[in-house]
Scaffold this motif. Structure first.
Motif, PDB file in Angstrom:
ATOM      1  N   LYS A   1       8.920  60.857  24.936  1.00 26.87           N
ATOM      2  CA  LYS A   1       7.632  60.169  25.072  1.00 26.87           C
ATOM      3  C   LYS A   1       7.415  59.267  23.858  1.00 26.87           C
ATOM      4  O   LYS A   1       6.291  58.990  23.487  1.00 26.87           O
ATOM      5  CB  LYS A   1       6.500  61.191  25.185  1.00 26.87           C
ATOM      6  N   ASN A   2       8.516  58.872  23.255  1.00 25.64           N
ATOM      7  CA  ASN A   2       8.412  58.106  22.008  1.00 25.64           C
ATOM      8  C   ASN A   2       8.441  56.610  22.213  1.00 25.64           C
ATOM      9  O   ASN A   2       8.472  55.871  21.258  1.00 25.64           O
ATOM     10  CB  ASN A   2       9.597  58.426  21.079  1.00 25.64           C
ATOM     11  N   GLU A   3       8.533  56.172  23.471  1.00 29.78           N
ATOM     12  CA  GLU A   3       8.742  54.745  23.671  1.00 29.78           C
ATOM     13  C   GLU A   3       7.571  54.051  24.323  1.00 29.78           C
ATOM     14  O   GLU A   3       6.699  54.686  24.902  1.00 29.78           O
ATOM     15  CB  GLU A   3      10.021  54.531  24.498  1.00 29.78           C
TER      16      GLU A   3
ATOM     17  N   ALA B   1       7.234  57.272  29.827  1.00 29.98           N
ATOM     18  CA  ALA B   1       8.173  58.277  29.328  1.00 29.98           C
ATOM     19  C   ALA B   1       9.557  57.936  29.872  1.00 29.98           C
ATOM     20  O   ALA B   1       9.680  57.277  30.907  1.00 29.98           O
ATOM     21  CB  ALA B   1       7.759  59.662  29.793  1.00 29.98           C
ATOM     22  N   LYS B   2      10.553  58.363  29.148  1.00 32.25           N
ATOM     23  CA  LYS B   2      11.930  58.167  29.611  1.00 32.25           C
ATOM     24  C   LYS B   2      12.499  59.526  29.999  1.00 32.25           C
ATOM     25  O   LYS B   2      12.517  60.448  29.188  1.00 32.25           O
ATOM     26  CB  LYS B   2      12.767  57.545  28.500  1.00 32.25           C
ATOM     27  N   VAL B   3      12.921  59.635  31.240  1.00 27.97           N
ATOM     28  CA  VAL B   3      13.531  60.883  31.712  1.00 27.97           C
ATOM     29  C   VAL B   3      14.999  60.600  31.989  1.00 27.97           C
ATOM     30  O   VAL B   3      15.326  59.599  32.630  1.00 27.97           O
ATOM     31  CB  VAL B   3      12.822  61.377  32.994  1.00 27.97           C
ATOM     32  N   SER B   4      15.883  61.454  31.489  1.00 27.62           N
ATOM     33  CA  SER B   4      17.325  61.184  31.643  1.00 27.62           C
ATOM     34  C   SER B   4      18.061  62.415  32.141  1.00 27.62           C
ATOM     35  O   SER B   4      17.698  63.543  31.826  1.00 27.62           O
ATOM     36  CB  SER B   4      17.944  60.799  30.298  1.00 27.62           C
ATOM     37  N   ILE B   5      19.121  62.157  32.918  1.00 25.40           N
ATOM     38  CA  ILE B   5      20.066  63.225  33.249  1.00 25.40           C
ATOM     39  C   ILE B   5      21.390  62.890  32.559  1.00 25.40           C
ATOM     40  O   ILE B   5      21.761  61.720  32.459  1.00 25.40           O
ATOM     41  CB  ILE B   5      20.256  63.397  34.771  1.00 25.40           C
ATOM     42  N   VAL B   6      22.062  63.923  32.069  1.00 28.25           N
ATOM     43  CA  VAL B   6      23.274  63.730  31.276  1.00 28.25           C
ATOM     44  C   VAL B   6      24.372  64.649  31.795  1.00 28.25           C
ATOM     45  O   VAL B   6      24.107  65.810  32.127  1.00 28.25           O
ATOM     46  CB  VAL B   6      22.998  64.087  29.789  1.00 28.25           C
TER      47      VAL B   6
ATOM     48  N   GLY C   1       6.979  61.249  44.601  1.00 27.56           N
ATOM     49  CA  GLY C   1       6.023  60.145  44.531  1.00 27.56           C
ATOM     50  C   GLY C   1       5.963  59.491  43.159  1.00 27.56           C
ATOM     51  O   GLY C   1       4.954  58.902  42.775  1.00 27.56           O
ATOM     52  N   ILE C   2       7.041  59.606  42.412  1.00 30.93           N
ATOM     53  CA  ILE C   2       7.060  59.033  41.064  1.00 30.93           C
ATOM     54  C   ILE C   2       7.719  57.661  41.097  1.00 30.93           C
ATOM     55  O   ILE C   2       8.845  57.511  41.568  1.00 30.93           O
ATOM     56  CB  ILE C   2       7.836  59.965  40.089  1.00 30.93           C
ATOM     57  N   ASN C   3       7.006  56.686  40.581  1.00 30.83           N
ATOM     58  CA  ASN C   3       7.535  55.317  40.567  1.00 30.83           C
ATOM     59  C   ASN C   3       8.461  55.107  39.361  1.00 30.83           C
ATOM     60  O   ASN C   3       8.154  55.536  38.259  1.00 30.83           O
ATOM     61  CB  ASN C   3       6.367  54.327  40.515  1.00 30.83           C
ATOM     62  N   ILE C   4       9.577  54.456  39.597  1.00 30.77           N
ATOM     63  CA  ILE C   4      10.510  54.139  38.512  1.00 30.77           C
ATOM     64  C   ILE C   4      10.255  52.711  38.049  1.00 30.77           C
ATOM     65  O   ILE C   4      10.262  51.783  38.848  1.00 30.77           O
ATOM     66  CB  ILE C   4      11.971  54.283  38.987  1.00 30.77           C
ATOM     67  N   MET C   5      10.011  52.548  36.744  1.00 36.53           N
ATOM     68  CA  MET C   5       9.719  51.204  36.231  1.00 36.53           C
ATOM     69  C   MET C   5      10.959  50.503  35.691  1.00 36.53           C
ATOM     70  O   MET C   5      11.078  49.295  35.771  1.00 36.53           O
ATOM     71  CB  MET C   5       8.694  51.280  35.108  1.00 36.53           C
TER      72      MET C   5
ATOM     73  N   ILE D   1      27.804  58.504  31.056  1.00 34.54           N
ATOM     74  CA  ILE D   1      27.465  59.915  31.315  1.00 34.54           C
ATOM     75  C   ILE D   1      25.958  60.161  31.297  1.00 34.54           C
ATOM     76  O   ILE D   1      25.501  61.274  31.093  1.00 34.54           O
ATOM     77  CB  ILE D   1      28.166  60.855  30.296  1.00 34.54           C
ATOM     78  N   LYS D   2      25.161  59.088  31.520  1.00 33.54           N
ATOM     79  CA  LYS D   2      23.705  59.283  31.495  1.00 33.54           C
ATOM     80  C   LYS D   2      23.006  58.297  32.423  1.00 33.54           C
ATOM     81  O   LYS D   2      23.426  57.158  32.551  1.00 33.54           O
ATOM     82  CB  LYS D   2      23.192  59.089  30.065  1.00 33.54           C
ATOM     83  N   VAL D   3      21.938  58.762  33.081  1.00 33.76           N
ATOM     84  CA  VAL D   3      21.050  57.855  33.809  1.00 33.76           C
ATOM     85  C   VAL D   3      19.645  58.093  33.277  1.00 33.76           C
ATOM     86  O   VAL D   3      19.188  59.238  33.218  1.00 33.76           O
ATOM     87  CB  VAL D   3      21.052  58.131  35.332  1.00 33.76           C
ATOM     88  N   SER D   4      18.977  57.023  32.873  1.00 34.67           N
ATOM     89  CA  SER D   4      17.609  57.143  32.362  1.00 34.67           C
ATOM     90  C   SER D   4      16.658  56.326  33.221  1.00 34.67           C
ATOM     91  O   SER D   4      16.992  55.218  33.632  1.00 34.67           O
ATOM     92  CB  SER D   4      17.506  56.602  30.937  1.00 34.67           C
ATOM     93  N   CYS D   5      15.472  56.899  33.453  1.00 34.14           N
ATOM     94  CA  CYS D   5      14.430  56.168  34.173  1.00 34.14           C
ATOM     95  C   CYS D   5      13.155  56.167  33.343  1.00 34.14           C
ATOM     96  O   CYS D   5      12.783  57.197  32.784  1.00 34.14           O
ATOM     97  CB  CYS D   5      14.115  56.842  35.507  1.00 34.14           C
ATOM     98  N   ILE D   6      12.514  55.013  33.310  1.00 38.04           N
ATOM     99  CA  ILE D   6      11.189  54.934  32.693  1.00 38.04           C
ATOM    100  C   ILE D   6      10.160  55.171  33.791  1.00 38.04           C
ATOM    101  O   ILE D   6      10.204  54.531  34.847  1.00 38.04           O
ATOM    102  CB  ILE D   6      10.948  53.548  32.045  1.00 38.04           C
ATOM    103  N   ILE D   7       9.271  56.133  33.534  1.00 32.05           N
ATOM    104  CA  ILE D   7       8.225  56.458  34.512  1.00 32.05           C
ATOM    105  C   ILE D   7       6.881  56.542  33.789  1.00 32.05           C
ATOM    106  O   ILE D   7       6.828  56.446  32.563  1.00 32.05           O
ATOM    107  CB  ILE D   7       8.517  57.819  35.207  1.00 32.05           C
ATOM    108  N   GLU D   8       5.811  56.726  34.567  1.00 31.84           N
ATOM    109  CA  GLU D   8       4.501  56.930  33.944  1.00 31.84           C
ATOM    110  C   GLU D   8       4.513  58.251  33.179  1.00 31.84           C
ATOM    111  O   GLU D   8       4.998  59.266  33.699  1.00 31.84           O
ATOM    112  CB  GLU D   8       3.424  57.007  35.026  1.00 31.84           C
ATOM    113  N   GLU D   9       3.940  58.244  31.993  1.00 36.65           N
ATOM    114  CA  GLU D   9       4.004  59.414  31.122  1.00 36.65           C
ATOM    115  C   GLU D   9       3.464  60.680  31.793  1.00 36.65           C
ATOM    116  O   GLU D   9       4.009  61.766  31.631  1.00 36.65           O
ATOM    117  CB  GLU D   9       3.215  59.132  29.835  1.00 36.65           C
ATOM    118  N   LYS D  10       2.410  60.523  32.585  1.00 37.49           N
ATOM    119  CA  LYS D  10       1.767  61.722  33.147  1.00 37.49           C
ATOM    120  C   LYS D  10       2.669  62.485  34.122  1.00 37.49           C
ATOM    121  O   LYS D  10       2.390  63.626  34.467  1.00 37.49           O
ATOM    122  CB  LYS D  10       0.431  61.356  33.800  1.00 37.49           C
TER     123      LYS D  10
END
Ligand code: ASP
Ligand code: MG
Length: 413
Positions: A259-261, A340-345, A367-371, A378-387
């Motif tokens: 949640k640092n970005e 927030a950035k959520v990632s799978i590794v 129902g989460i929108n990916i921005m 070896i990683k996929v990251s998605c930016i989503i709404e922090e909540k």
């Protein structure tokens, strides 16, 4: 008989009683015939206390003097440790960075280790002594004391293990290993037994609380097996090691979030050669780190440029960009701090397709929108709404069955 480097963090040596307990633990290995090198941090809270003392005196102290001050915390713990070993009837010697020739660059408060002279350490080990070495510190070519940055004792331990060609580097801390995700938001999080250096580096935001991530890069470079484990139990923790064949059978090893970005968009930028440089040069010159960048093309000769920066740099970046927008005749600058950035590794991604799209499906189902999206090998990251952070982490952890151990790919999902 092995040569083992063990590092104990501040909470593990936070009182004389705890130091005695650590000594008992180390003696257990020593009595089995292992050669023991023990790296210690300052007592918990001590480095902060010293920094506050400095601030009381001077707003911005000379970094050299700061290093003189904050390096003292570790001198206390290694001396007490050696005394406790002696008191228990065994031999030990405590040594500072200078005394074992931990040579560093001259960048005070953030120095990097360049070289370690292992001779003196081996001499004492051959005398049958337990050698305890102050973490976090080193010395420049010209003899000035340096420190490696907060949490730097992990790096001291790994660097020593590399220099001594130790069989293992064990990092003892107050948690029992690296988890598949943050157990505070996902109760099903599971301790990982073995993880590759690359995965650990990508899982930085999970691991950073446990293991100073700079030490992982060093461990990878010198192939030092690192065992992260708890001071307060006998259980095995997590081994951070070179990639192994069966690691690939795991689609995903961990889910991480940050949640640092913050996100910034320059709208309607004239699309011509040189604009990207015009935008990002002043930003990097200002020491602002940009993570993801996306450029969209609009109809005509306009483009949108969206990127993320650390939240702590957000205000500074916005100020700078308002000026830049004028210069390059972009229409406007907009920003959003609630992301927030959520990632799978997982190294398994190298050989399996469709993991990114599975992630998108899982988020869609919630129902989460990916921005924004970014990927590495070896990683996929998605930016989503922090909540939605917690919801996303739990859904991904469930869907990739991370609570279950080593399930073959085919049976997952
Ligand atoms: N004592 C230093 C700190 O608190 C180094 C360490 O603990 O690793 O940052
Ligand atoms: Mg620490």
């Amino acid at each position: 008989m092995a040569l083992i480097v063990q590092k104990f963090g501040g909470t593990s040596v936070g009182s004389t009683e705890k130091i005695r307990a650590v000594v008992q633990r180390v003696l257990g290995y020593h009595k089995q015939g292992h050669k023991m090198v023990v790296v210690l941090s300052a007592m918990s809270g001590e480095t902060d206390r010293l920094i506050n003392l400095a601030r009381d005196i001077q707003k911005i102290p000379d970094p050299r003097e700061m290093d003189m001050l904050v390096s003292t915390g570790e001198q206390v713990t290694v001396a007490l440790f050696a005394m406790a070993v002696n008191e228990a009837g065994f031999d030990a010697i405590s040594l500072l960075g200078d005394q074992v020739g931990i040579r560093t660059s001259g960048l005070h408060t953030r120095a990097r280790i360049r070289n370690i002279e292992s001779k003196r350490i081996f001499t004492h080990l051959d005398e049958g002594k337990i050698v305890t070495i102050a973490g976090f510190q080193g010395v420049t070519e010209s003899g000035d004391i340096t420190t490696l940055g907060r949490g730097g004792s992990d790096t001291t331990a790994v660097a020593l293990a590399a220099a001594l060609k130790a069989d293992a580097c064990e990092i003892f801390t107050d948690v029992d290993g690296i988890y598949t995700t943050d157990p505070n938001i996902c109760p099903k999080a599971r301790k990982i037994d073995r993880i590759s250096y690359d995965e650990m580096l990508e899982l930085a935001s999970l691991g950073a609380k446990v293991l100073d991530i700079r030490s992982v890069g060093l461990a990878k470079k010198y192939r030092v097996p690192v065992h992260v484990r708890s001071t307060f139990t006998e259980n095995d923790g997590t081994w951070v090691v070179e990639e192994e064949k069966n690691m690939e059978s795991m689609l995903v090893s961990g889910v991480t979030y940050s949640k640092n970005e913050a996100r910034i968009t320059l709208n309607k930028v004239p699309d011509q050669p040189g604009v990207a440089a015009q935008i990002f040069l002043p930003i990097s010159d200002a020491g602002i780190i940009v993570d993801m960048i996306i450029q969209n093309t609009r109809a005509g000769s306009l483009t949108d440029m969206t990127f993320t920066v650390l939240r702590t740099d957000y205000d500074r970046a916005m100020d700078l960009l308002k000026g830049i927008a004028k210069e390059i005749q972009a229409e406007s600058v907009t920003g959003d701090e609630n992301i927030a950035k959520v990632s799978i590794v997982g190294v398994g991604m190298r050989n399996h397709s469709g993991i990114a799209s599975t992630m998108f499906q899982i988020l869609a189902k919630e129902g989460i929108n990916i921005m924004m999206i970014s990927t590495s090998e070896i990683k996929v990251s998605c930016i989503i709404e922090e909540k939605y952070t917690e919801l996303a982490v739990r859904a991904l952890h469930d869907a990739f069955a991370l609570d279950k151990e080593n399930i073959p790919v085919e049976e997952k999902i």
